[in-house]
Design a protein around this motif. Structure first.
Motif, PDB file in Angstrom:
ATOM      1  N   LEU A 151       0.838  -1.197   0.000  1.00 24.71           N
ATOM      2  CA  LEU A 151       0.000   0.000   0.000  1.00 24.71           C
ATOM      3  C   LEU A 151       0.878   1.255   0.000  1.00 24.71           C
ATOM      4  O   LEU A 151       1.543   1.549   0.998  1.00 24.71           O
ATOM      5  N   PRO A 152       0.920   1.992  -1.103  1.00 22.12           N
ATOM      6  CA  PRO A 152       1.662   3.252  -1.081  1.00 22.12           C
ATOM      7  C   PRO A 152       0.927   4.261  -0.201  1.00 22.12           C
ATOM      8  O   PRO A 152      -0.302   4.323  -0.222  1.00 22.12           O
ATOM      9  N   LEU A 153       1.682   5.029   0.586  1.00 22.75           N
ATOM     10  CA  LEU A 153       1.050   6.012   1.457  1.00 22.75           C
ATOM     11  C   LEU A 153       0.434   7.151   0.668  1.00 22.75           C
ATOM     12  O   LEU A 153      -0.478   7.821   1.147  1.00 22.75           O
ATOM     13  N   ASN A 154       0.928   7.361  -0.541  1.00 20.87           N
ATOM     14  CA  ASN A 154       0.311   8.314  -1.480  1.00 20.87           C
ATOM     15  C   ASN A 154       0.667   7.864  -2.893  1.00 20.87           C
ATOM     16  O   ASN A 154       1.667   7.191  -3.105  1.00 20.87           O
ATOM     17  N   GLY A 155      -0.159   8.182  -3.837  1.00 20.29           N
ATOM     18  CA  GLY A 155       0.117   7.813  -5.221  1.00 20.29           C
ATOM     19  C   GLY A 155      -0.065   6.328  -5.460  1.00 20.29           C
ATOM     20  O   GLY A 155      -0.875   5.673  -4.808  1.00 20.29           O
ATOM     21  N   GLN A 156       0.713   5.817  -6.396  1.00 19.25           N
ATOM     22  CA  GLN A 156       0.592   4.420  -6.785  1.00 19.25           C
ATOM     23  C   GLN A 156       1.944   3.724  -6.715  1.00 19.25           C
ATOM     24  O   GLN A 156       2.982   4.368  -6.616  1.00 19.25           O
ATOM     25  N   VAL A 157       1.885   2.415  -6.782  1.00 17.75           N
ATOM     26  CA  VAL A 157       3.072   1.576  -6.816  1.00 17.75           C
ATOM     27  C   VAL A 157       2.986   0.734  -8.089  1.00 17.75           C
ATOM     28  O   VAL A 157       1.894   0.402  -8.542  1.00 17.75           O
ATOM     29  N   ARG A 158       4.149   0.446  -8.667  1.00 16.66           N
ATOM     30  CA  ARG A 158       4.177  -0.355  -9.893  1.00 16.66           C
ATOM     31  C   ARG A 158       4.749  -1.735  -9.587  1.00 16.66           C
ATOM     32  O   ARG A 158       5.691  -1.857  -8.811  1.00 16.66           O
ATOM     33  N   PHE A 159       4.177  -2.740 -10.248  1.00 16.54           N
ATOM     34  CA  PHE A 159       4.668  -4.109 -10.133  1.00 16.54           C
ATOM     35  C   PHE A 159       4.765  -4.723 -11.512  1.00 16.54           C
ATOM     36  O   PHE A 159       4.039  -4.350 -12.426  1.00 16.54           O
ATOM     37  N   ARG A 160       5.660  -5.690 -11.613  1.00 26.50           N
ATOM     38  CA  ARG A 160       5.710  -6.547 -12.795  1.00 26.50           C
ATOM     39  C   ARG A 160       6.140  -7.943 -12.351  1.00 26.50           C
ATOM     40  O   ARG A 160       6.756  -8.102 -11.297  1.00 26.50           O
ATOM     41  N   ARG A 161       5.820  -8.930 -13.196  1.00 30.25           N
ATOM     42  CA  ARG A 161       6.051 -10.324 -12.822  1.00 30.25           C
ATOM     43  C   ARG A 161       7.322 -10.911 -13.418  1.00 30.25           C
ATOM     44  O   ARG A 161       7.728 -11.994 -13.026  1.00 30.25           O
ATOM     45  N   SER A 162       7.955 -10.205 -14.336  1.00 29.69           N
ATOM     46  CA  SER A 162       9.228 -10.678 -14.884  1.00 29.69           C
ATOM     47  C   SER A 162       9.950  -9.484 -15.499  1.00 29.69           C
ATOM     48  O   SER A 162       9.358  -8.420 -15.694  1.00 29.69           O
ATOM     49  N   GLN A 163      11.211  -9.686 -15.831  1.00 31.42           N
ATOM     50  CA  GLN A 163      11.993  -8.610 -16.452  1.00 31.42           C
ATOM     51  C   GLN A 163      11.455  -8.261 -17.836  1.00 31.42           C
ATOM     52  O   GLN A 163      11.664  -7.152 -18.318  1.00 31.42           O
ATOM     53  N   SER A 164      10.760  -9.180 -18.463  1.00 37.06           N
ATOM     54  CA  SER A 164      10.285  -8.945 -19.829  1.00 37.06           C
ATOM     55  C   SER A 164       8.838  -8.466 -19.906  1.00 37.06           C
ATOM     56  O   SER A 164       8.344  -8.213 -20.998  1.00 37.06           O
ATOM     57  N   THR A 165       8.172  -8.322 -18.774  1.00 35.95           N
ATOM     58  CA  THR A 165       6.786  -7.841 -18.802  1.00 35.95           C
ATOM     59  C   THR A 165       6.729  -6.362 -18.453  1.00 35.95           C
ATOM     60  O   THR A 165       7.643  -5.818 -17.827  1.00 35.95           O
ATOM     61  N   ASP A 166       5.638  -5.729 -18.847  1.00 32.18           N
ATOM     62  CA  ASP A 166       5.441  -4.308 -18.571  1.00 32.18           C
ATOM     63  C   ASP A 166       5.105  -4.078 -17.098  1.00 32.18           C
ATOM     64  O   ASP A 166       4.554  -4.948 -16.426  1.00 32.18           O
ATOM     65  N   TRP A 167       5.421  -2.882 -16.628  1.00 33.53           N
ATOM     66  CA  TRP A 167       5.018  -2.444 -15.297  1.00 33.53           C
ATOM     67  C   TRP A 167       3.521  -2.127 -15.328  1.00 33.53           C
ATOM     68  O   TRP A 167       3.018  -1.604 -16.321  1.00 33.53           O
ATOM     69  N   HIS A 168       2.834  -2.396 -14.218  1.00 34.30           N
ATOM     70  CA  HIS A 168       1.429  -2.030 -14.055  1.00 34.30           C
ATOM     71  C   HIS A 168       1.299  -1.243 -12.759  1.00 34.30           C
ATOM     72  O   HIS A 168       1.921  -1.586 -11.752  1.00 34.30           O
ATOM     73  N   GLU A 169       0.485  -0.181 -12.793  1.00 33.02           N
ATOM     74  CA  GLU A 169       0.314   0.679 -11.618  1.00 33.02           C
ATOM     75  C   GLU A 169      -0.905   0.257 -10.810  1.00 33.02           C
ATOM     76  O   GLU A 169      -1.932  -0.132 -11.368  1.00 33.02           O
ATOM     77  N   TYR A 170      -0.760   0.383  -9.486  1.00 26.85           N
ATOM     78  CA  TYR A 170      -1.814  -0.023  -8.567  1.00 26.85           C
ATOM     79  C   TYR A 170      -1.908   0.966  -7.405  1.00 26.85           C
ATOM     80  O   TYR A 170      -0.899   1.498  -6.956  1.00 26.85           O
ATOM     81  N   ALA A 171      -3.122   1.102  -6.875  1.00 27.13           N
ATOM     82  CA  ALA A 171      -3.333   1.854  -5.635  1.00 27.13           C
ATOM     83  C   ALA A 171      -2.961   0.990  -4.435  1.00 27.13           C
ATOM     84  O   ALA A 171      -2.630   1.490  -3.365  1.00 27.13           O
ATOM     85  N   GLY A 172      -3.016  -0.316  -4.625  1.00 23.48           N
ATOM     86  CA  GLY A 172      -2.654  -1.294  -3.605  1.00 23.48           C
ATOM     87  C   GLY A 172      -2.800  -2.682  -4.196  1.00 23.48           C
ATOM     88  O   GLY A 172      -3.560  -2.870  -5.152  1.00 23.48           O
ATOM     89  N   VAL A 173      -2.063  -3.639  -3.644  1.00 19.74           N
ATOM     90  CA  VAL A 173      -2.112  -5.003  -4.173  1.00 19.74           C
ATOM     91  C   VAL A 173      -2.010  -6.026  -3.052  1.00 19.74           C
ATOM     92  O   VAL A 173      -1.505  -5.738  -1.966  1.00 19.74           O
ATOM     93  N   VAL A 174      -2.482  -7.225  -3.381  1.00 19.24           N
ATOM     94  CA  VAL A 174      -2.204  -8.422  -2.595  1.00 19.24           C
ATOM     95  C   VAL A 174      -1.435  -9.350  -3.527  1.00 19.24           C
ATOM     96  O   VAL A 174      -1.861  -9.592  -4.660  1.00 19.24           O
ATOM     97  N   ILE A 175      -0.282  -9.841  -3.053  1.00 19.61           N
ATOM     98  CA  ILE A 175       0.572 -10.698  -3.871  1.00 19.61           C
ATOM     99  C   ILE A 175       0.624 -12.088  -3.248  1.00 19.61           C
ATOM    100  O   ILE A 175       0.893 -12.234  -2.053  1.00 19.61           O
ATOM    101  N   ALA A 176       0.360 -13.084  -4.076  1.00 22.26           N
ATOM    102  CA  ALA A 176       0.381 -14.475  -3.634  1.00 22.26           C
ATOM    103  C   ALA A 176       1.798 -14.890  -3.241  1.00 22.26           C
ATOM    104  O   ALA A 176       2.774 -14.336  -3.763  1.00 22.26           O
ATOM    105  N   PRO A 177       1.934 -15.868  -2.348  1.00 20.80           N
ATOM    106  CA  PRO A 177       3.273 -16.343  -1.979  1.00 20.80           C
ATOM    107  C   PRO A 177       3.966 -17.025  -3.154  1.00 20.80           C
ATOM    108  O   PRO A 177       3.311 -17.545  -4.060  1.00 20.80           O
ATOM    109  N   ASP A 178       5.287 -16.997  -3.119  1.00 19.22           N
ATOM    110  CA  ASP A 178       6.141 -17.694  -4.089  1.00 19.22           C
ATOM    111  C   ASP A 178       5.982 -17.172  -5.515  1.00 19.22           C
ATOM    112  O   ASP A 178       6.312 -17.881  -6.466  1.00 19.22           O
ATOM    113  N   LEU A 179       5.509 -15.962  -5.681  1.00 21.12           N
ATOM    114  CA  LEU A 179       5.289 -15.381  -7.008  1.00 21.12           C
ATOM    115  C   LEU A 179       6.422 -14.406  -7.336  1.00 21.12           C
ATOM    116  O   LEU A 179       6.606 -13.413  -6.618  1.00 21.12           O
ATOM    117  N   PRO A 180       7.186 -14.636  -8.394  1.00 21.78           N
ATOM    118  CA  PRO A 180       8.215 -13.663  -8.772  1.00 21.78           C
ATOM    119  C   PRO A 180       7.568 -12.310  -9.084  1.00 21.78           C
ATOM    120  O   PRO A 180       6.535 -12.246  -9.752  1.00 21.78           O
TER     121      PRO A 180
END
Length: 165
Positions: free
Chosen positions: A38-67
């Motif tokens: 949860l970013p305290l303000n704005g958004q945070v970006r995540f991606r699942r691999s070096q070759s995938t695009d970044w995606h912006e989120y207001a907040g996320v839940v990430i499953a265990p063992d997920l790169p």
């Protein structure tokens, strides 16, 4: 994993809260923990691999063992990590796990992070921040946050590790 932020890390049995000013994109990594970011303000970006695009989120839940890798330059982000074997962890995996990186609606993320942001700004003590992090977990999972895994084999392994460190 490279240095990606400067901040505060607070541990409790079964979980941790990482509050950090993000200075650069984190490297691709994974961990056997459920993560709520949860970013305290704005958004945070995540991606699942070096070759995938970044995606912006207001907040996320990430499953265990997920790169994954994250980035939020110049923002403070609250990353809550906790045991997937706990009742709350299992509930969140059931609810969000299929998605890998599950987006939280912006109004929900803002509501969840507001008390943490206020406490962080007021230089709250560790116990208050832990209580707020646990409240986020309980809110999203619908389960109280209790220490320890529920599988006796896991508890025995943890006991052995602690005795032999």
């Amino acid at each position: 994993m490279q240095l990606a932020g400067i901040g505060r890390v607070i541990f409790w049995e079964g979980g941790s809260l990482w509050l950090a000013l993000i200075t650069s994109a984190g490297s691709l990594h994974f961990h056997h923990a459920v993560q709520i970011s949860l970013p305290l303000n704005g958004q945070v970006r995540f991606r699942r691999s070096q070759s995938t695009d970044w995606h912006e989120y207001a907040g996320v839940v990430i499953a265990p063992d997920l790169p994954h890798a994250f980035d939020a330059p110049g923002r403070v982000v609250a990353n809550i990590l906790f045991e997937p074997e706990s009742a709350a962890g299992r509930a969140l995996i059931d609810r969000y796990g299929e998605l890998g990186i599950a987006s939280l609606p912006a109004p929900d993320a803002a509501r969840l992070v507001a008390p943490i942001a206020a406490a962080y700004a007021a230089d709250a003590d560790d116990e208050q921040l832990i209580a707020l992090a646990k409240a986020v977990i309980a809110d999203l999972s619908g389960k109280p946050v209790t220490p320890g895994a529920t599988d006796a084999r896991v508890l025995k392994a943890i006991e052995y590790i602690r005795a032999h460190i």
